[in-house]
Design a protein around this motif. Structure first.
Motif, PDB file in Angstrom:
ATOM      1  N   LYS A 278      28.903  75.540  67.780  1.00 36.85           N
ATOM      2  CA  LYS A 278      29.577  74.747  66.551  1.00 36.85           C
ATOM      3  C   LYS A 278      28.464  73.793  65.932  1.00 36.85           C
ATOM      4  N   ILE A 279      27.560  73.283  66.725  1.00 38.87           N
ATOM      5  CA  ILE A 279      26.465  72.670  65.992  1.00 38.87           C
ATOM      6  C   ILE A 279      25.608  73.474  65.256  1.00 38.87           C
ATOM      7  N   ALA A 280      25.467  74.990  65.566  1.00 38.33           N
ATOM      8  CA  ALA A 280      24.966  75.620  64.462  1.00 38.33           C
ATOM      9  C   ALA A 280      25.438  75.823  63.382  1.00 38.33           C
ATOM     10  N   VAL A 281      26.670  76.331  63.502  1.00 37.86           N
ATOM     11  CA  VAL A 281      27.594  76.358  62.137  1.00 37.86           C
ATOM     12  C   VAL A 281      27.600  75.118  61.284  1.00 37.86           C
ATOM     13  N   SER A 282      27.603  74.080  61.870  1.00 40.16           N
ATOM     14  CA  SER A 282      27.622  72.711  61.223  1.00 40.16           C
ATOM     15  C   SER A 282      26.433  72.525  60.695  1.00 40.16           C
ATOM     16  N   SER A 283      25.352  72.463  61.086  1.00 39.75           N
ATOM     17  CA  SER A 283      23.938  72.487  60.820  1.00 39.75           C
ATOM     18  C   SER A 283      23.785  73.154  59.473  1.00 39.75           C
ATOM     19  N   ILE A 284      23.911  74.594  59.539  1.00 42.18           N
ATOM     20  CA  ILE A 284      23.800  75.520  58.594  1.00 42.18           C
ATOM     21  C   ILE A 284      24.496  75.303  57.332  1.00 42.18           C
ATOM     22  N   ALA A 285      25.856  74.933  57.427  1.00 41.76           N
ATOM     23  CA  ALA A 285      26.795  74.636  56.422  1.00 41.76           C
ATOM     24  C   ALA A 285      26.432  73.277  55.621  1.00 41.76           C
ATOM     25  N   PHE A 286      26.259  72.261  56.333  1.00 39.51           N
ATOM     26  CA  PHE A 286      25.787  70.990  55.884  1.00 39.51           C
ATOM     27  C   PHE A 286      24.456  71.007  55.170  1.00 39.51           C
ATOM     28  N   GLY A 287      23.440  71.575  55.669  1.00 40.20           N
ATOM     29  CA  GLY A 287      22.095  71.838  55.614  1.00 40.20           C
ATOM     30  C   GLY A 287      22.024  72.305  54.152  1.00 40.20           C
ATOM     31  N   ILE A 288      22.818  73.403  53.811  1.00 41.50           N
ATOM     32  CA  ILE A 288      22.597  74.222  52.518  1.00 41.50           C
ATOM     33  C   ILE A 288      22.864  73.128  51.508  1.00 41.50           C
ATOM     34  N   PHE A 289      23.821  72.039  51.594  1.00 42.43           N
ATOM     35  CA  PHE A 289      24.251  71.050  50.639  1.00 42.43           C
ATOM     36  C   PHE A 289      23.104  69.903  50.462  1.00 42.43           C
TER      37      PHE A 289
END
Length: 304
Positions: A278-289
């Motif tokens: 979950k932290i992986a998906v969250s970090s990748i998604a928010f990191g792009i923005f």
């Protein structure tokens, strides 16, 4: 840089919209990724590596940056485990995400927008040295920690030998050091194929983005992104200034690449290893923005 960011988010947004409207499903996404990983990206890497100007100083810059990233990843593990008191699987996932950045899918187009074609070719080389090879080494290690495999030279060699991107790097270097040069007309279809890589990659990122996990993992996500996109490049920035090094465009390229959000492939490794996905998906998604703010900031600071 602003035009590059606009193009990046336009293609990502298009992919997310296509997913939301159910115009693209898992089957189509798999086809896109297969085309990307087996054809478009290898073509882009082969062309970029063949045309890049190699020198000892450039390689030294990349290895220095890689060393800072590895130190940052290790310190992320101890900080999350000892200070934040996160459980072991979460601490490993956070360290892995903070170590490797999205230096190809996002890094190459953003470096191109900031510094031009010559440095986007160097960014491709940076991705292979500082991301692809470390990923091939760290993946079996992460899998063995999760009890899903055995870490060893054989596992690393097998992963590299089966990676089309790494093979494109090796082939590009072989042809580069041949005693003859390849006529530019031969590169015409290869360049056209490689030109598809960036829009297809960004579209695929948009298709894979999930916003749901950001709500539940926002604290850990903030720590990962701060560590990988602020703390690690700050180490490199401090190293440059403390040693009185003139910031050339080679250093600028490496600094921008080190500040990229977490690598998308990290999520797949963390998921397969049974760690905190979950932290992986969250970090990748928010990191792009988040990169829309942090990357221009580092570019601006590099000129001061």
């Amino acid at each position: 840089m602003l035009l590059a960011l606009y193009g990046v988010f336009a293609f990502i947004g298009l992919g997310y919209l296509a997913k939301t409207l159910r115009m693209v499903g898992n089957k189509q996404s798999g086809i896109l990724l297969g085309f990307l990983l087996n054809f478009a990206l290898p073509a882009q890497i082969f062309t970029g590596i063949y045309h890049v100007e190699l020198d000892f100083k450039l390689i030294l810059i990349m290895l220095t940056t890689l060393g800072c990233s590895l130190v940052g990843g290790a310190s992320m593990y101890f900080f999350s485990k000892k200070i934040l008191k996160r459980e072991r699987n979460t601490a490993i996932a956070m360290a892995f995400l903070a170590t490797l950045g999205n230096t190809l899918f996002l890094g190459v187009p953003l470096v191109y927008g900031a510094l031009g074609q010559e440095y986007s070719n160097k960014a491709i080389l940076y991705d292979q040295i500082c991301t692809a090879i470390p990923l091939a080494i760290l993946t079996p290690m992460i899998m063995s920690i999760g009890g899903k495999g055995v870490f060893g030279l054989r596992a690393i060699t097998m992963r590299l030998s089966q990676n089309p991107l790494f093979l494109a790097l090796i082939i590009g270097l072989i042809f580069k050091f041949m005693p003859f040069s390849i006529s530019e007309w031969i590169f015409t279809p290869i360049k056209q194929l490689g030109a598809c890589a960036t829009p297809v990659a960004l579209f695929a990122i948009g298709v894979q983005i999930s916003m749901g996990d950001i709500k539940t993992e926002w604290k850990n996500t903030f720590v990962v992104l701060f560590w990988g996109m602020i703390f690690v490049p700050a180490i490199i920035f401090a190293f440059i200034h403390l040693n009185g090094i003139l910031i050339t465009d080679d250093w600028r390229m490496a600094l921008l690449e080190s500040a990229m959000p977490p690598l998308i492939s990290s999520a797949a490794v963390i998921m397969r290893a049974g760690l905190n996905n979950k932290i992986a998906v969250s970090s990748i998604a928010f990191g792009i923005f988040a990169s829309a703010m942090t990357i221009p900031m580092w570019l601006r600071l590099s000129y001061l």
